[in-house]
Design a protein around this motif. Structure first.
Motif, PDB file in Angstrom:
ATOM      1  N   ALA A 263       0.920  -1.153   0.119  1.00  0.00           N
ATOM      2  CA  ALA A 263      -0.074   0.160   0.146  1.00  0.00           C
ATOM      3  C   ALA A 263       0.769   1.180   0.313  1.00  0.00           C
ATOM      4  O   ALA A 263       0.610   2.726  -0.627  1.00  0.00           O
ATOM      5  N   TRP A 264       1.503   1.703   0.511  1.00  0.00           N
ATOM      6  CA  TRP A 264       2.801   2.158   0.444  1.00  0.00           C
ATOM      7  C   TRP A 264       3.583   2.715  -0.893  1.00  0.00           C
ATOM      8  O   TRP A 264       3.645   4.082  -1.127  1.00  0.00           O
ATOM      9  N   ARG A 265       3.538   2.055  -1.945  1.00  0.00           N
ATOM     10  CA  ARG A 265       3.584   2.648  -2.812  1.00  0.00           C
ATOM     11  C   ARG A 265       2.758   3.738  -3.934  1.00  0.00           C
ATOM     12  O   ARG A 265       1.615   2.992  -3.822  1.00  0.00           O
ATOM     13  N   GLU A 266       3.232   4.990  -4.168  1.00  0.00           N
ATOM     14  CA  GLU A 266       1.664   5.345  -4.671  1.00  0.00           C
ATOM     15  C   GLU A 266       1.005   4.968  -5.838  1.00  0.00           C
ATOM     16  O   GLU A 266       2.048   4.538  -6.870  1.00  0.00           O
ATOM     17  N   ARG A 267      -0.200   5.374  -5.849  1.00  0.00           N
ATOM     18  CA  ARG A 267      -0.948   4.411  -7.213  1.00  0.00           C
ATOM     19  C   ARG A 267      -1.144   5.627  -8.214  1.00  0.00           C
ATOM     20  O   ARG A 267      -1.238   6.767  -7.570  1.00  0.00           O
ATOM     21  N   VAL A 268      -0.276   6.178  -9.541  1.00  0.00           N
ATOM     22  CA  VAL A 268      -0.616   7.227 -10.669  1.00  0.00           C
ATOM     23  C   VAL A 268      -1.379   6.551 -11.228  1.00  0.00           C
ATOM     24  O   VAL A 268      -1.197   6.464 -11.857  1.00  0.00           O
ATOM     25  N   GLY A 269      -2.561   7.201 -11.199  1.00  0.00           N
ATOM     26  CA  GLY A 269      -3.650   6.011 -12.434  1.00  0.00           C
ATOM     27  C   GLY A 269      -3.969   4.808 -12.013  1.00  0.00           C
ATOM     28  O   GLY A 269      -4.295   4.178 -11.171  1.00  0.00           O
ATOM     29  N   ASP A 270      -3.651   3.847 -13.328  1.00  0.00           N
ATOM     30  CA  ASP A 270      -3.704   2.570 -12.855  1.00  0.00           C
ATOM     31  C   ASP A 270      -2.341   2.782 -12.626  1.00  0.00           C
ATOM     32  O   ASP A 270      -1.963   0.948 -13.293  1.00  0.00           O
ATOM     33  N   ARG A 271      -1.557   2.784 -12.757  1.00  0.00           N
ATOM     34  CA  ARG A 271       0.080   2.240 -12.393  1.00  0.00           C
ATOM     35  C   ARG A 271       0.518   2.865 -10.771  1.00  0.00           C
ATOM     36  O   ARG A 271       0.284   3.461 -10.610  1.00  0.00           O
ATOM     37  N   LEU A 272       1.396   2.458 -10.794  1.00  0.00           N
ATOM     38  CA  LEU A 272       2.797   2.639  -9.928  1.00  0.00           C
ATOM     39  C   LEU A 272       3.706   3.399  -9.514  1.00  0.00           C
ATOM     40  O   LEU A 272       4.851   3.369 -10.700  1.00  0.00           O
ATOM     41  N   ALA A 273       3.977   4.295  -8.357  1.00  0.00           N
ATOM     42  CA  ALA A 273       5.301   5.196  -8.878  1.00  0.00           C
ATOM     43  C   ALA A 273       6.862   4.560  -7.663  1.00  0.00           C
ATOM     44  O   ALA A 273       6.195   4.196  -6.888  1.00  0.00           O
ATOM     45  N   LYS A 274       8.106   5.105  -8.530  1.00  0.00           N
ATOM     46  CA  LYS A 274       8.570   3.966  -8.002  1.00  0.00           C
ATOM     47  C   LYS A 274       9.599   5.046  -7.452  1.00  0.00           C
ATOM     48  O   LYS A 274      10.242   5.308  -7.727  1.00  0.00           O
ATOM     49  N   ALA A 275       8.570   4.723  -6.356  1.00  0.00           N
ATOM     50  CA  ALA A 275       9.511   5.205  -5.037  1.00  0.00           C
ATOM     51  C   ALA A 275       8.381   5.187  -3.709  1.00  0.00           C
ATOM     52  O   ALA A 275       7.854   4.377  -3.938  1.00  0.00           O
ATOM     53  N   GLY A 276       9.517   5.331  -2.841  1.00  0.00           N
ATOM     54  CA  GLY A 276       9.302   5.526  -1.224  1.00  0.00           C
ATOM     55  C   GLY A 276       9.785   4.131  -0.811  1.00  0.00           C
ATOM     56  O   GLY A 276      10.667   2.833  -1.759  1.00  0.00           O
ATOM     57  N   GLU A 277       9.882   3.159  -0.177  1.00  0.00           N
ATOM     58  CA  GLU A 277      10.423   2.449   0.595  1.00  0.00           C
ATOM     59  C   GLU A 277       9.056   2.002   1.621  1.00  0.00           C
ATOM     60  O   GLU A 277       8.693   2.409   2.884  1.00  0.00           O
ATOM     61  N   GLY A 278       9.276   0.574   2.288  1.00  0.00           N
ATOM     62  CA  GLY A 278       7.944  -0.350   3.113  1.00  0.00           C
ATOM     63  C   GLY A 278       8.927  -1.933   3.519  1.00  0.00           C
ATOM     64  O   GLY A 278       9.532  -2.473   2.358  1.00  0.00           O
ATOM     65  N   ASP A 279       7.408  -2.224   3.663  1.00  0.00           N
ATOM     66  CA  ASP A 279       7.501  -4.107   3.788  1.00  0.00           C
ATOM     67  C   ASP A 279       6.831  -4.561   2.320  1.00  0.00           C
ATOM     68  O   ASP A 279       6.497  -3.908   1.413  1.00  0.00           O
ATOM     69  N   TRP A 280       7.726  -5.352   2.366  1.00  0.00           N
ATOM     70  CA  TRP A 280       7.661  -5.944   0.512  1.00  0.00           C
ATOM     71  C   TRP A 280       6.426  -7.178   0.386  1.00  0.00           C
ATOM     72  O   TRP A 280       7.127  -7.959  -0.198  1.00  0.00           O
ATOM     73  N   LYS A 281       6.058  -7.778   1.896  1.00  0.00           N
ATOM     74  CA  LYS A 281       5.717  -9.004   2.106  1.00  0.00           C
ATOM     75  C   LYS A 281       4.981  -9.201   1.259  1.00  0.00           C
ATOM     76  O   LYS A 281       4.766 -10.567   0.467  1.00  0.00           O
ATOM     77  N   SER A 282       3.957  -8.332   0.659  1.00  0.00           N
ATOM     78  CA  SER A 282       2.440  -8.731  -0.605  1.00  0.00           C
ATOM     79  C   SER A 282       3.126  -9.094  -1.920  1.00  0.00           C
ATOM     80  O   SER A 282       3.018 -10.502  -2.755  1.00  0.00           O
ATOM     81  N   VAL A 283       4.827  -8.881  -2.518  1.00  0.00           N
ATOM     82  CA  VAL A 283       4.992  -9.248  -2.990  1.00  0.00           C
ATOM     83  C   VAL A 283       6.291  -9.885  -3.012  1.00  0.00           C
ATOM     84  O   VAL A 283       6.736 -11.039  -4.119  1.00  0.00           O
ATOM     85  N   ALA A 284       7.240 -10.595  -2.072  1.00  0.00           N
ATOM     86  CA  ALA A 284       7.775 -11.252  -1.892  1.00  0.00           C
ATOM     87  C   ALA A 284       7.826 -12.321  -1.688  1.00  0.00           C
ATOM     88  O   ALA A 284       8.060 -13.123  -0.342  1.00  0.00           O
ATOM     89  N   GLN A 285       7.297 -13.137  -3.049  1.00  0.00           N
ATOM     90  CA  GLN A 285       7.173 -14.872  -2.719  1.00  0.00           C
ATOM     91  C   GLN A 285       7.847 -15.677  -3.782  1.00  0.00           C
ATOM     92  O   GLN A 285       8.359 -15.359  -4.431  1.00  0.00           O
ATOM     93  N   THR A 286       8.251 -16.334  -2.937  1.00  0.00           N
ATOM     94  CA  THR A 286       9.201 -17.387  -3.793  1.00  0.00           C
ATOM     95  C   THR A 286       8.670 -18.741  -4.085  1.00  0.00           C
ATOM     96  O   THR A 286       7.323 -19.281  -3.329  1.00  0.00           O
ATOM     97  N   GLY A 287       9.537 -19.709  -4.903  1.00  0.00           N
ATOM     98  CA  GLY A 287       8.557 -20.918  -4.933  1.00  0.00           C
ATOM     99  C   GLY A 287       7.672 -21.327  -6.173  1.00  0.00           C
ATOM    100  O   GLY A 287       7.855 -19.904  -6.736  1.00  0.00           O
TER     101      GLY A 287
END
Length: 224
Positions: free
Chosen positions: A157-181
């Motif tokens: 959620a900390w990644r700012e939404r720019v329309g239907d895209r995402l801003a390449k800025a900010g930092e925080g927990d990546w748990k929702s994306v950091a999926q291996t396997g």
């Protein structure tokens, strides 16, 4: 055998407080109570011991040379087949380094996953992620739009939404994306592979595809 059963019946009747007519009606003369207990235990089957369930991080496929799971080796081949340029090759290498660091186990945690995921991914998983023909992406533009909806939804959620895209800025927990396997970031990348292959060298649309590749690379670098 009849005497043994009668002895057992006698014992049960005595325990229930019922009247017993005669010693010979339930067992042999002079039979002791301890023997009745033994006979009753012998007539009662012992339940089979249950094997303890093995706990782990999910079933992994057979290992190939170098200790790499088959799903990972096959996935890497599928991602690199058909080219895609230097940016794409770099993203695949980042993904590979990420999986190696996690020892190809996963998922790290339960993510958003399926809610907006393109339906073609489910079909691919049901075929054990085989490298055969690509899923029938009949409308590449709708597929690309759905990929973006999914990708935005699984980003933190900390990644700012720019329309239907995402801003390449900010930092925080990546748990929702950091999926291996096998059900982790490989699913995200295989969709990008299908997207690229379906474009059939459409230069203007490949530029849009590269924007997606660049965004995933930015996120992957943040995770690492």
């Amino acid at each position: 055998m009849r005497a043994e059963v009668k002895g057992t019946k006698r014992k049960r009747a005595e325990r229930a407080g019922e009247e017993v007519e005669d010693e010979d009606n339930y067992g042999s003369e002079g039979e002791e109570e301890d023997d009745d207990d033994d006979e009753e235990r012998e007539l009662t089957p012992t339940p089979a011991a249950k094997k303890p369930k093995k706990r782990g991080r999910g079933k992994q496929t057979a290992l190939m040379e170098g200790g790499v799971p088959k799903w990972a080796a096959d996935g890497r081949v599928a991602l690199l087949e058909g080219g895609g340029g230097e940016d794409w090759a770099r993203l695949v290498n980042i993904w590979w380094a990420y999986e190696k660091a996690a020892k190809f186990l996963g998922p790290v945690s339960k993510g958003e996953g399926k809610r907006y995921r393109p339906k073609e991914v489910s079909g691919w998983i049901s075929r054990a992620r085989s490298g055969g023909p690509h899923p029938a992406v009949t409308d590449v533009y709708a597929f690309a739009a759905q990929w973006w909806v999914w990708w935005v939804s699984i980003n933190p959620a900390w990644r700012e939404r720019v329309g239907d895209r995402l801003a390449k800025a900010g930092e925080g927990d990546w748990k929702s994306v950091a999926q291996t396997g096998p059900n982790g970031m490989l699913n995200v990348l295989i969709c990008l592979r299908w997207w690229y292959d379906t474009l059939k060298n459409d230069a203007s649309e490949i530029v849009k595809w590269k924007e997606a590749v660049d965004d995933v690379e930015w996120a992957m670098k943040g995770i690492l």
